[in-house]
Design a protein around this motif. Structure first.
Motif, PDB file in Angstrom:
ATOM      1  N   LYS A 103       8.011   3.852 -10.614  1.00 21.24           N
ATOM      2  CA  LYS A 103       7.799   3.914  -9.160  1.00 21.24           C
ATOM      3  C   LYS A 103       8.075   5.325  -8.651  1.00 21.24           C
ATOM      4  N   ALA A 118       5.516   4.413   2.179  1.00 21.44           N
ATOM      5  CA  ALA A 118       6.811   4.387   2.875  1.00 21.44           C
ATOM      6  C   ALA A 118       7.630   5.624   2.496  1.00 21.44           C
ATOM      7  N   LYS A 143      14.427  -0.452  -5.156  1.00 20.90           N
ATOM      8  CA  LYS A 143      13.516  -0.737  -6.277  1.00 20.90           C
ATOM      9  C   LYS A 143      14.009  -0.099  -7.564  1.00 20.90           C
ATOM     10  N   VAL A 153      12.508  -5.494  -7.154  1.00 16.94           N
ATOM     11  CA  VAL A 153      12.473  -5.072  -5.742  1.00 16.94           C
ATOM     12  C   VAL A 153      13.322  -6.018  -4.891  1.00 16.94           C
ATOM     13  N   ILE A 155      14.616  -6.501  -0.790  1.00 22.38           N
ATOM     14  CA  ILE A 155      14.638  -6.038   0.599  1.00 22.38           C
ATOM     15  C   ILE A 155      16.035  -6.351   1.129  1.00 22.38           C
ATOM     16  N   GLU A 183      13.492   2.837  -0.274  1.00 28.52           N
ATOM     17  CA  GLU A 183      12.295   2.993   0.555  1.00 28.52           C
ATOM     18  C   GLU A 183      12.471   2.441   1.940  1.00 28.52           C
ATOM     19  N   GLU A 184      11.806   3.078   2.878  1.00 30.70           N
ATOM     20  CA  GLU A 184      11.674   2.554   4.240  1.00 30.70           C
ATOM     21  C   GLU A 184      10.969   1.193   4.158  1.00 30.70           C
ATOM     22  N   PHE A 185      11.400   0.246   4.978  1.00 37.58           N
ATOM     23  CA  PHE A 185      10.761  -1.069   5.030  1.00 37.58           C
ATOM     24  C   PHE A 185       9.516  -0.983   5.901  1.00 37.58           C
ATOM     25  N   LEU A 186       8.374  -1.393   5.325  1.00 36.08           N
ATOM     26  CA  LEU A 186       7.120  -1.362   6.083  1.00 36.08           C
ATOM     27  C   LEU A 186       6.803  -2.753   6.607  1.00 36.08           C
ATOM     28  N   GLU A 190       0.121  -7.867   3.840  1.00 37.04           N
ATOM     29  CA  GLU A 190      -0.203  -7.294   2.526  1.00 37.04           C
ATOM     30  C   GLU A 190      -1.643  -7.587   2.119  1.00 37.04           C
ATOM     31  N   LYS A 212       3.684 -13.897  -2.790  1.00 32.08           N
ATOM     32  CA  LYS A 212       4.687 -13.498  -3.785  1.00 32.08           C
ATOM     33  C   LYS A 212       5.949 -14.329  -3.737  1.00 32.08           C
ATOM     34  N   ASN A 222      11.131 -13.348  -4.850  1.00 34.15           N
ATOM     35  CA  ASN A 222       9.791 -12.950  -5.289  1.00 34.15           C
ATOM     36  C   ASN A 222       9.446 -13.574  -6.632  1.00 34.15           C
ATOM     37  N   MET A 271       0.160  -2.327   2.349  1.00 36.34           N
ATOM     38  CA  MET A 271       0.645  -2.936   3.586  1.00 36.34           C
ATOM     39  C   MET A 271      -0.274  -2.436   4.688  1.00 36.34           C
ATOM     40  N   ILE A 280       2.011   0.331  -1.133  1.00 37.91           N
ATOM     41  CA  ILE A 280       3.324  -0.187  -1.552  1.00 37.91           C
ATOM     42  C   ILE A 280       3.511   0.070  -3.034  1.00 37.91           C
ATOM     43  N   GLU A 281       2.493  -0.257  -3.799  1.00 37.62           N
ATOM     44  CA  GLU A 281       2.610  -0.066  -5.251  1.00 37.62           C
ATOM     45  C   GLU A 281       1.222   0.038  -5.855  1.00 37.62           C
TER      46      GLU A 281
HETATM   47  P1  AMP Z   1       6.388  -4.081  -5.449  1.00 39.22           P
HETATM   48  O1  AMP Z   1       6.842  -4.557  -6.791  1.00 39.22           O
HETATM   49  O2  AMP Z   1       6.675  -2.631  -5.183  1.00 39.22           O
HETATM   50  O3  AMP Z   1       5.015  -4.497  -5.108  1.00 39.22           O
HETATM   51  O4  AMP Z   1       7.223  -4.929  -4.397  1.00 39.22           O
HETATM   52  C1  AMP Z   1       7.180  -6.340  -4.387  1.00 39.22           C
HETATM   53  C2  AMP Z   1       7.042  -6.831  -2.982  1.00 39.22           C
HETATM   54  O5  AMP Z   1       8.120  -6.323  -2.178  1.00 39.22           O
HETATM   55  C3  AMP Z   1       5.772  -6.344  -2.254  1.00 39.22           C
HETATM   56  O6  AMP Z   1       4.689  -7.145  -2.547  1.00 39.22           O
HETATM   57  C4  AMP Z   1       6.209  -6.464  -0.827  1.00 39.22           C
HETATM   58  O7  AMP Z   1       6.148  -7.796  -0.382  1.00 39.22           O
HETATM   59  C5  AMP Z   1       7.662  -6.063  -0.866  1.00 39.22           C
HETATM   60  N1  AMP Z   1       7.838  -4.625  -0.583  1.00 39.22           N
HETATM   61  C6  AMP Z   1       7.887  -3.626  -1.488  1.00 39.22           C
HETATM   62  N2  AMP Z   1       8.028  -2.439  -0.886  1.00 39.22           N
HETATM   63  C7  AMP Z   1       8.086  -2.670   0.427  1.00 39.22           C
HETATM   64  C8  AMP Z   1       8.232  -1.851   1.584  1.00 39.22           C
HETATM   65  N3  AMP Z   1       8.405  -0.524   1.481  1.00 39.22           N
HETATM   66  N4  AMP Z   1       8.232  -2.446   2.790  1.00 39.22           N
HETATM   67  C9  AMP Z   1       8.086  -3.792   2.903  1.00 39.22           C
HETATM   68  N5  AMP Z   1       7.959  -4.621   1.864  1.00 39.22           N
HETATM   69  C10 AMP Z   1       7.942  -4.081   0.630  1.00 39.22           C
END
Ligand code: AMP
Ligand code: GLY
Length: 424
Positions: A103, A118, A143, A153, A155, A183-186, A190, A212, A222, A271, A280-281
């Motif tokens: 990441k 973010a 993360k 991950v 939150i 990371e900042e929360f967005l 999705e 998820k 998740n 997002m 996001i990823e």
């Molecule tokens: P990722 O493995 O990075 O996709 O993260 C898994 C899940 O976490 C994502 O599908 C989002 O629902 C949530 N998530 C990850 N990063 C953020 C972010 N910066 N802001 C809000 N939700 C996030």
């Protein structure tokens, strides 16, 4: 053409299903596969970490093209290995696989090439991470840097929770991660956006929305994904243009500049807020369960598409999609995503409808004496298409009801957000 698919999930069963519909397919093998792929491909049980064994099988079976399903062998460098042996393989090399495998790599690339994402910090030192947390707004997203099977991950709503999660990661909770990304929360909705990429060009490869969280109404921990539908209602022409210009194209240009042109499926987890996309990823493969709905909506011949992509001729292709909706509901083993029940018999599977509009893609299953047993957290993907999302949903759930599995559970609200809007 002889094709090998690597992997054993619902994604790989769906890829095999679509490949099998092609007149150009001669032989299909799946390594290692599951009880579903066994019906349409030759399953060969080899550990995906054992590249030498895989290579031996590919040569023995005279395979023309290899499609790699999951991320782990890609991150481990299977593409570099097979290319060196002159095998035609579809997927990114080890360097490019860092887009998912690290990441930190992905976030630094976004920063350098101005891809909207973010704001973030990357740390391997607890005190520095602590200072960053103290200065951040809550919630904050913690993360693990490396692959963590969807569990890396969290939150966090409080400073203490964030520090606890950081500490666990830096103390080695995930073997793959010595670093933590904060990371900042967005906020927003999705969207899973897919592209198929070769060294010269790329094509849109479908949109979908995943679910998820394990619980109805999107609550709880998740998971790998509890269900998906396609197309994603949130995607419009203006948004798609922004996704291409601000996210996909700068990323592909960046990979070229770094000397590793991307090729393979590219899955952007986005997002969307006020019709603006934020990355996001990245995933370096098809989504699971998104692939299941996309393979039922893909109109073009998948063998043709992959053949062109592996010859870097995607620019000559036109990829067509059916004008329908599709939904998949994931049937899981009780306990998932924590410790779950295994080796439990699934009954009545043969009474489910299997036709052009209804498929059941297997994930964690195996066959023993003509009976089907579970051996994974996500076990079956009950997948149906229809003229709209409501009819696709009704068919999926009706088919699911025919299956008798006491140790299974599923979310009853897949598609709730989009269906609420469809009904309005
Ligand atoms: P990722 O493995 O990075 O996709 O993260 C898994 C899940 O976490 C994502 O599908 C989002 O629902 C949530 N998530 C990850 N990063 C953020 C972010 N910066 N802001 C809000 N939700 C996030
Ligand atoms: N659907 C989530 C994933 O494939 O990572």
């Amino acid at each position: 053409m002889n094709i090998a698919v690597l992997g054993s999930g619902g994604r790989e069963h769906a890829l095999c299903y679509k490949l099998k519909l092609s007149k150009k397919l001669d032989k299909l093998i799946c390594i290692p596969g599951n009880a579903g792929t066994q019906n349409i491909a030759i399953n060969i049980n080899v550990d995906l970490k054992n590249f030498d064994n895989i290579y031996q099988i590919l040569t023995k079976e005279k395979i023309d093209i290899v499609i790699v399903g999951p991320e782990q062998p890609l991150v481990d460098g299977i593409v570099d290995y097979l290319e060196q042996k002159k095998i035609r393989v579809f997927g990114p090399n080890k360097f490019a696989s860092q887009l998912e495998g690290s990441k930190g790599f992905m976030k630094n690339l976004c920063k350098k090439f101005k891809v909207p994402t973010a704001s973030f910090g990357i740390f391997n030192d607890f005190d520095k991470a602590k200072n960053f947390i103290n200065l951040s707004n809550m919630p904050i997203v913690v993360k693990a840097d490396g692959l963590a099977a969807g569990k890396g991950v969290t939150i966090c709503n409080s400073i203490d929770e964030a520090k606890k999660n950081v500490k666990e990661i830096l103390d080695g909770k995930f073997k793959s991660s010595k670093k933590v990304v904060l990371e900042e929360f967005l906020e927003g909705e999705e969207l899973s956006y897919f592209a198929i990429v070769d060294k010269n060009s790329y094509r849109f490869f479908g949109s979908a929305q995943d679910h998820k969280k394990v619980g109805e109404g999107d609550v709880g921990p998740n998971t790998g994904g509890m269900g998906a539908y396609s197309p994603a209602k949130i995607l419009n022409n203006e948004l798609e243009n922004k996704i291409k210009k601000k996210i996909i194209e700068p990323t592909l240009a960046a990979m070229k500049e770094l000397g590793h042109p991307y090729k393979g499926f590219l899955y952007a987890g986005l997002m969307i807020k006020n019709n603006e996309p934020f990355l996001i990823e990245y995933n370096i493969r098809m989504g699971d369960p998104e692939c299941q709905v996309l393979m039922m909506r893909l109109d073009s011949d998948l063998v043709d598409v992959i053949d062109l992509a592996t010859k870097n001729l995607l620019k000559n292709s036109k990829i067509n999609w059916k004008n329908n909706s599709c939904m998949t509901v994931v049937l899981c083993a009780k306990g998932y995503p924590e410790k779950y029940i295994k080796d439990s018999e699934i009954k009545n599977l043969s009474s489910a409808i299997i036709d052009k509009s209804n498929q059941i893609f297997h994930a964690g299953t195996y066959k023993k004496k003509d009976k089907i047993f579970s051996n994974g957290g996500r076990v079956l993907n009950i997948t149906s298409s229809g003229k709209n999302l409501v009819s696709a949903r009704d068919s999926s759930y009706a088919n699911l009801k025919k299956i008798n599995w006491v140790d299974g559970f599923f979310r009853k609200d897949i598609g709730w957000r989009a269906i609420k809007n469809e009904n309005n």
